[in-house]
Enzyme design. Structure first.
Site, PDB file in Angstrom:
ATOM      1  N   HIS A 283      55.781   8.558  82.233  1.00  0.00           N
ATOM      2  CA  HIS A 283      55.755   7.448  81.275  1.00  0.00           C
ATOM      3  C   HIS A 283      56.983   7.610  80.374  1.00  0.00           C
ATOM      4  O   HIS A 283      57.238   8.698  79.865  1.00  0.00           O
ATOM      5  CB  HIS A 283      54.461   7.491  80.450  1.00  0.00           C
ATOM      6  CG  HIS A 283      54.515   6.596  79.247  1.00  0.00           C
ATOM      7  ND1 HIS A 283      54.843   5.271  79.347  1.00  0.00           N
ATOM      8  CD2 HIS A 283      54.308   6.835  77.927  1.00  0.00           C
ATOM      9  CE1 HIS A 283      54.837   4.724  78.139  1.00  0.00           C
ATOM     10  NE2 HIS A 283      54.517   5.657  77.253  1.00  0.00           N
TER      11      HIS A 283
ATOM     12  N   GLU B 106      48.289  -2.973  76.668  1.00  0.00           N
ATOM     13  CA  GLU B 106      48.030  -2.521  75.307  1.00  0.00           C
ATOM     14  C   GLU B 106      48.070  -3.717  74.383  1.00  0.00           C
ATOM     15  O   GLU B 106      47.394  -3.742  73.366  1.00  0.00           O
ATOM     16  CB  GLU B 106      49.097  -1.489  74.892  1.00  0.00           C
ATOM     17  CG  GLU B 106      48.892  -0.849  73.520  1.00  0.00           C
ATOM     18  CD  GLU B 106      49.429  -1.684  72.351  1.00  0.00           C
ATOM     19  OE1 GLU B 106      49.114  -1.351  71.204  1.00  0.00           O
ATOM     20  OE2 GLU B 106      50.150  -2.663  72.572  1.00  0.00           O
TER      21      GLU B 106
ATOM     22  N   CYS C 223      49.141   3.148  76.818  1.00  0.00           N
ATOM     23  CA  CYS C 223      50.054   3.070  77.964  1.00  0.00           C
ATOM     24  C   CYS C 223      49.430   3.582  79.257  1.00  0.00           C
ATOM     25  O   CYS C 223      49.999   3.422  80.335  1.00  0.00           O
ATOM     26  CB  CYS C 223      51.325   3.856  77.666  1.00  0.00           C
ATOM     27  SG  CYS C 223      52.033   3.419  76.082  1.00  0.00           S
TER      28      CYS C 223
HETATM   29  N1  CAA Z   1      74.364  11.424  69.193  1.00  0.00           N
HETATM   30  C1  CAA Z   1      73.499  11.978  70.103  1.00  0.00           C
HETATM   31  N2  CAA Z   1      72.220  12.338  69.798  1.00  0.00           N
HETATM   32  C2  CAA Z   1      71.791  12.117  68.547  1.00  0.00           C
HETATM   33  C3  CAA Z   1      72.628  11.555  67.565  1.00  0.00           C
HETATM   34  C4  CAA Z   1      73.971  11.212  67.917  1.00  0.00           C
HETATM   35  N3  CAA Z   1      74.809  10.650  67.054  1.00  0.00           N
HETATM   36  N4  CAA Z   1      71.911  11.465  66.414  1.00  0.00           N
HETATM   37  C5  CAA Z   1      70.672  11.960  66.674  1.00  0.00           C
HETATM   38  N5  CAA Z   1      70.609  12.356  67.962  1.00  0.00           N
HETATM   39  C6  CAA Z   1      69.463  12.914  68.674  1.00  0.00           C
HETATM   40  C7  CAA Z   1      68.654  13.922  67.872  1.00  0.00           C
HETATM   41  O1  CAA Z   1      69.261  15.190  67.887  1.00  0.00           O
HETATM   42  C8  CAA Z   1      67.335  13.863  68.605  1.00  0.00           C
HETATM   43  O2  CAA Z   1      67.421  14.630  69.789  1.00  0.00           O
HETATM   44  P1  CAA Z   1      66.199  15.589  70.232  1.00  0.00           P
HETATM   45  O3  CAA Z   1      64.975  14.715  70.338  1.00  0.00           O
HETATM   46  O4  CAA Z   1      66.648  16.118  71.550  1.00  0.00           O
HETATM   47  O5  CAA Z   1      66.048  16.612  69.160  1.00  0.00           O
HETATM   48  C9  CAA Z   1      67.225  12.408  69.035  1.00  0.00           C
HETATM   49  O6  CAA Z   1      68.537  11.860  68.891  1.00  0.00           O
HETATM   50  C10 CAA Z   1      66.282  11.569  68.188  1.00  0.00           C
HETATM   51  O7  CAA Z   1      66.618  11.770  66.846  1.00  0.00           O
HETATM   52  P2  CAA Z   1      65.468  11.918  65.763  1.00  0.00           P
HETATM   53  O8  CAA Z   1      64.471  12.951  66.200  1.00  0.00           O
HETATM   54  O9  CAA Z   1      66.083  12.066  64.411  1.00  0.00           O
HETATM   55  O10 CAA Z   1      64.815  10.445  65.893  1.00  0.00           O
HETATM   56  P3  CAA Z   1      63.744   9.746  65.022  1.00  0.00           P
HETATM   57  O11 CAA Z   1      62.914  10.726  64.272  1.00  0.00           O
HETATM   58  O12 CAA Z   1      64.405   8.662  64.245  1.00  0.00           O
HETATM   59  O13 CAA Z   1      62.873   9.043  66.154  1.00  0.00           O
HETATM   60  C11 CAA Z   1      60.877   9.220  67.448  1.00  0.00           C
HETATM   61  C12 CAA Z   1      62.306   9.732  67.261  1.00  0.00           C
HETATM   62  C13 CAA Z   1      60.031   9.740  66.290  1.00  0.00           C
HETATM   63  C14 CAA Z   1      60.317   9.717  68.763  1.00  0.00           C
HETATM   64  C15 CAA Z   1      60.903   7.671  67.427  1.00  0.00           C
HETATM   65  O14 CAA Z   1      61.690   7.167  68.465  1.00  0.00           O
HETATM   66  C16 CAA Z   1      59.531   7.043  67.487  1.00  0.00           C
HETATM   67  O15 CAA Z   1      58.783   6.998  66.508  1.00  0.00           O
HETATM   68  N6  CAA Z   1      59.189   6.460  68.681  1.00  0.00           N
HETATM   69  C17 CAA Z   1      57.914   5.774  68.863  1.00  0.00           C
HETATM   70  C18 CAA Z   1      56.828   6.739  69.262  1.00  0.00           C
HETATM   71  C19 CAA Z   1      56.981   7.247  70.671  1.00  0.00           C
HETATM   72  O16 CAA Z   1      57.615   6.640  71.518  1.00  0.00           O
HETATM   73  N7  CAA Z   1      56.388   8.425  70.933  1.00  0.00           N
HETATM   74  C20 CAA Z   1      56.445   9.002  72.253  1.00  0.00           C
HETATM   75  C21 CAA Z   1      55.155   9.702  72.603  1.00  0.00           C
HETATM   76  S1  CAA Z   1      53.787   8.568  72.442  1.00  0.00           S
HETATM   77  C22 CAA Z   1      53.806   7.662  73.897  1.00  0.00           C
HETATM   78  O17 CAA Z   1      54.433   8.009  74.844  1.00  0.00           O
HETATM   79  C23 CAA Z   1      53.015   6.390  73.939  1.00  0.00           C
HETATM   80  C24 CAA Z   1      53.913   5.247  73.700  1.00  0.00           C
HETATM   81  O18 CAA Z   1      54.394   4.621  74.643  1.00  0.00           O
HETATM   82  C25 CAA Z   1      54.205   4.861  72.299  1.00  0.00           C
END
Ligand code: CAA
Length: 404
Positions: A250, A96, A128
């Protein structure tokens, strides 16, 4: 999940063809590691959001004189040292985070490894998914010419802007593997489930080092693509859910794979709770938790972790799901071969992880490349890497690589 073995460990050959798949596999990563505890401390949040919530502990960072080429070459060097070059007539480089709009990164690797000239070399791109796309192309080449081998490299540096939701999921790694007939590690079955949908969940315009992502939307797009690819797999002769012993997804962050497995088990009519899904996938998480997202390489690092785990998996089926944002995805299955343990190198793999130099938050920020690609036609990098290969800099717009 069944723990039984298939009757025929070389199951998977299309009628009348020789089984083919993965003969040997290796990985490499960046020089530095960054513990997500430093990021959580800076952000004044509980580190368990990262360690448990997204399932990531550290990320690899590349040195100034490392990139997808140096990591890819380091991984491929291991494959060549162990297997030689005989029979390799194709090199596929999946990424990528490509380093040139025109020239395949694989050609630089070809030069660094002194591979024979009688080789076709190309780069594949579909976020990916590019690594699995390359694997499928390699299988096609081997099916046509069973005496030929294909060297596949999947190499990526995953970068998001600082202070964004994607930041804790950054990482860097390369995987290299050899595809051939009658492989020792994994024979891949012919059924494939494929799925393409034009969605804008994650992308990286040419002028940016960092990806743009609609995080929550991308999670939903991944799950929809999984259901689409699975149903297509089943419609095209794929085995049932209960006939698959292990699942390898993945892993943009390891928790994503748990969400996926919960969704797939619902679709298959045998739903698992989150904790059960996490336990079923645990052997595939070890490397990705430490490396972070490595885009094209991530699914293969999940597979390598499964191979290196304590599980005895000879003769068992592994289901693979690849997702490339944008989006293209695929589901297929391979069978672990009887002598796969002869190729295991768990200690060597742990040593690669342990050799990384840990950095603190300020060092991490200094290493982060920033959002925009710098339009520089001439510069030299500082010597930092301990990899066998270095990115030395740019001379009149040409990237210069050398041995360390
Ligand atoms: N202890 C334990 N768990 C906790 C916690 C704590 N203190 N605080 C929060 N959590 C948990 C939440 O409950 C949540 O769990 P669930 O998903 O089971 O509900 C988890 O931590 C994540 O919390 P948020 O949802 O609030 O996290 P976020 O919104 O800040 O980020 C995300 C999540 C949006 C996926 C972010 O990581 C992101 O943008 N990632 C990049 C995009 C990505 O990887 N997408 C995946 C699909 S795309 C793909 O696969 C292609 C690629 O490679 C990019």
């Amino acid at each position: 999940m069944s723990t039984e073995t298939t009757e025929n460990p070389q199951a998977g050959a299309a009628h009348g063809t020789v089984p083919s798949g993965i003969q040997d596999i290796a990985f490499a990563t960046g020089h530095y590691s960054f513990d997500l505890a430093h990021l959580a401390e800076k952000q004044d949040i509980d580190v368990n959001k990262y360690y448990i919530g997204i399932g990531q502990e550290t990320m690899s960072l590349t040195a100034e004189d490392e990139d997808t080429v140096t990591m890819g070459a380091a991984a491929a060097q291991r494959i060549i040292d162990r297997n030689g070059t005989e029979g390799i007539r194709t090199l596929l480089f999946a990424t990528e985070s490509g380093i040139d709009q025109s020239k395949s990164a694989g050609v630089y690797v070809h030069g660094l490894l002194n591979l024979p000239r009688e080789v076709r070399t190309i780069e594949t791109k579909m976020a990916c998914y590019g690594g699995i796309g390359a694997l499928q192309m390699a299988l096609g080449i081997v099916a046509r010419n069973p005496e030929e081998k294909v060297l596949v490299i999947a190499s990526d540096v995953a970068r998001y802007d600082v202070d964004t939701s994607g930041e804790p999921t950054q990482g860097a790694a390369a995987v290299a593997f050899l595809v051939q007939a009658n492989p020792d590690i994994l024979a891949i079955e012919p059924a494939q489930g494929v799925y393409t949908l034009d969605v804008q969940d994650f992308w990286r315009p040419n002028h940016r080092n960092t990806a743009l992502v609609d995080g929550k939307f991308s999670v939903g797009a991944y799950l929809d693509a999984l259901v689409g690819a699975w149903n297509d797999y089943r419609a095209h002769g794929g085995v049932g859910f209960d006939d698959i012993n292990w699942f390898c997804y993945h892993q943009p962050f390891t928790k994503m794979a748990v969400k996926a497995h919960v969704r797939l088990t619902e679709e298959a009519g045998t739903p698992l709770e989150k904790a059960e899904a996490a336990a079923a996938l645990a052997p595939t998480f070890g490397y990705n938790k430490q490396l972070g997202n490595s885009y094209t390489a991530s699914i293969f690092l999940g597979f390598l972790a499964l191979l290196d785990s304590d599980e005895e998996i000879a003769g068992q089926r592994v289901g693979f799901f690849s997702y490339g944002s944008g989006a293209v995805s695929e589901f297929f299955v391979g069978v672990i071969q009887p002598d796969y343990r002869d190729h295991l190198r768990a200690e060597e793999h742990q040593a690669i992880l342990d050799a990384r130099e840990p950095v603190d938050y300020d060092q991490y920020r200094a290493l982060h490349p920033g959002t925009m690609v710098q339009p520089l036609d001439n510069y030299k990098t500082q010597r930092q890497t301990e990899s066998p290969f270095r990115f030395e800099g740019v001379d009149e717009g040409s990237r210069i690589y050398g041995k360390s």
